[in-house]
Design a protein around this motif. Sequence first.
Motif, short mmCIF file in Angstrom:
data_model
loop_
_atom_site.label_atom_id
_atom_site.label_comp_id
_atom_site.label_asym_id
_atom_site.label_seq_id
_atom_site.Cartn_x
_atom_site.Cartn_y
_atom_site.Cartn_z
N SER A 71 -22.19 20.00 -20.23
CA SER A 71 -23.57 20.44 -20.36
C SER A 71 -23.99 21.20 -19.12
O SER A 71 -23.41 21.05 -18.04
N LEU A 72 -25.00 22.01 -19.29
CA LEU A 72 -25.68 22.71 -18.19
C LEU A 72 -27.07 22.12 -18.11
O LEU A 72 -27.81 22.14 -19.10
N THR A 73 -27.43 21.57 -16.95
CA THR A 73 -28.74 20.94 -16.83
C THR A 73 -29.57 21.60 -15.75
O THR A 73 -29.05 22.09 -14.74
N TYR A 74 -30.88 21.61 -15.98
CA TYR A 74 -31.87 22.11 -15.03
C TYR A 74 -32.71 20.91 -14.60
O TYR A 74 -33.29 20.21 -15.44
N LEU A 75 -32.80 20.69 -13.28
CA LEU A 75 -33.45 19.51 -12.74
C LEU A 75 -34.42 19.89 -11.63
O LEU A 75 -34.21 20.88 -10.92
N SER B 122 -36.45 16.14 -7.51
CA SER B 122 -36.61 14.69 -7.62
C SER B 122 -35.84 14.11 -8.79
O SER B 122 -35.85 12.90 -9.02
N GLY B 123 -35.17 14.98 -9.56
CA GLY B 123 -34.30 14.51 -10.63
C GLY B 123 -34.86 14.60 -12.03
O GLY B 123 -34.19 14.19 -12.98
N ALA B 124 -36.07 15.11 -12.22
CA ALA B 124 -36.62 15.23 -13.57
C ALA B 124 -35.85 16.30 -14.35
O ALA B 124 -35.59 17.39 -13.83
N LEU B 125 -35.49 15.98 -15.57
CA LEU B 125 -34.74 16.90 -16.43
C LEU B 125 -35.68 17.93 -17.03
O LEU B 125 -36.62 17.58 -17.75
N LEU B 126 -35.43 19.20 -16.76
CA LEU B 126 -36.25 20.29 -17.27
C LEU B 126 -35.66 20.93 -18.52
O LEU B 126 -36.39 21.39 -19.40
N ASP B 127 -34.35 20.98 -18.60
CA ASP B 127 -33.68 21.61 -19.74
C ASP B 127 -32.22 21.18 -19.72
O ASP B 127 -31.65 20.90 -18.65
N ARG B 128 -31.63 21.09 -20.90
CA ARG B 128 -30.21 20.78 -21.01
C ARG B 128 -29.61 21.64 -22.11
O ARG B 128 -30.17 21.76 -23.19
N VAL B 129 -28.45 22.23 -21.81
CA VAL B 129 -27.77 23.11 -22.76
C VAL B 129 -26.41 22.51 -23.06
O VAL B 129 -25.64 22.19 -22.15
N MET B 130 -26.12 22.35 -24.35
CA MET B 130 -24.83 21.83 -24.81
C MET B 130 -24.07 22.96 -25.50
O MET B 130 -24.66 23.85 -26.11
N LEU B 131 -22.75 22.90 -25.42
CA LEU B 131 -21.92 23.87 -26.10
C LEU B 131 -21.79 23.50 -27.58
O LEU B 131 -21.97 22.33 -27.95
N PRO B 132 -21.46 24.49 -28.44
CA PRO B 132 -21.18 24.16 -29.83
C PRO B 132 -20.06 23.13 -29.92
O PRO B 132 -19.20 23.03 -29.04
N ASP B 133 -20.06 22.35 -31.00
CA ASP B 133 -19.11 21.24 -31.12
C ASP B 133 -17.66 21.69 -31.03
O ASP B 133 -16.82 20.97 -30.48
#
Length: 356
Positions: free
Chosen positions: A194-198, A201-212
Amino acid sequence: MTTRRAFLSTMLAAGLAPRLGWADVGCPDFLAAARLADGSHALFGMGADGSERFAIPLPGRGHAAAAHPTRPEAVAFARRPGSFALISDCASGTLLQSLQAPAGRHFYGHGCFSGDGALLFTTENDFEHGTGRIGIWAREENYRRIGEFSSGGIGPHDILRLPGQDVLVVANGGIRTHPDHGREKLNLDEMSPSLTYLTPSGALLDRVMLPDDLRQNSIRHLAAREDGLVAFAMQWQGEPGLPLPLLGLHRRGGSLRLGSAPEPEQIAMAGYVGSIAFNGSAGRIALTSPRGGRAHLFDDDGDFLGAMRRPDICGIGATRDGFVATDGLGGISILGAHLMPQAALPRAWDNHLVTI
């Protein structure tokens, strides 16, 4: 350079030195680790033309580094899984601090600073629980560890701060490892990169998952354009020899785009990208594959532009007009319309060129 370093060391010892910046160590453009001909290791400051500005000894093989945004301080990370990170004063060449990963953790070889340089963030593996963590270290408190938070995934490798923003981007490779098993990958059938944007302080702003069908494509390395467009590089962990995309493009809140070369070139990359760089002014992205001995160029829409060949090429960084690359044979090359070798030094460059 030796005379200047000795002078600065004397001034520092006397308490007379002014606040120093990167200009005081020759305005290096990149940091790069290497193994020298005698088997020792060092972290180098390099110019965009490949010229050496300083060298700092390391106790073992380095991977990547983090450069303080204003002060001539560099954090060199051990090759993962590693437990040390060394903070050095690049003006005097002295070790300021040695960071040790907490019990039950190891570093993943990457880190980044907050925009004001007050905090250092490190990617870490909580290997007993199989979760990714981001460590927080306070520079003004001698890099004391002051906290941590979830990376939002498993196996966080690279981390960067979006230009001009207090937003961290993390490449969660999705691979679970444990020091008792060396570098063995323990969950290939259940990977979830996954690609995450934080926030810091660690709050999750966005998460991107790849196709299965691409869940075994480990998201590993990151680059970003000034306007927040993120380019990420992947390493395929599934059946070898498939012409799968190894480049992704994403903007926070937007949709995912994938980029591939023509099939013969995609296969030649051997499912492995070692480094990535974004030249925003030129609208170009460069990927390197030491296994394939190739650099691939794309535009910022993810369209393939061409390939260049160089054995064991890996480190890549953006310059004003193109890119500079390093390889494991000691080579330094300029990538523009063509690949132009600039130097061959008696050292083996490691994986990354880190932009200062």
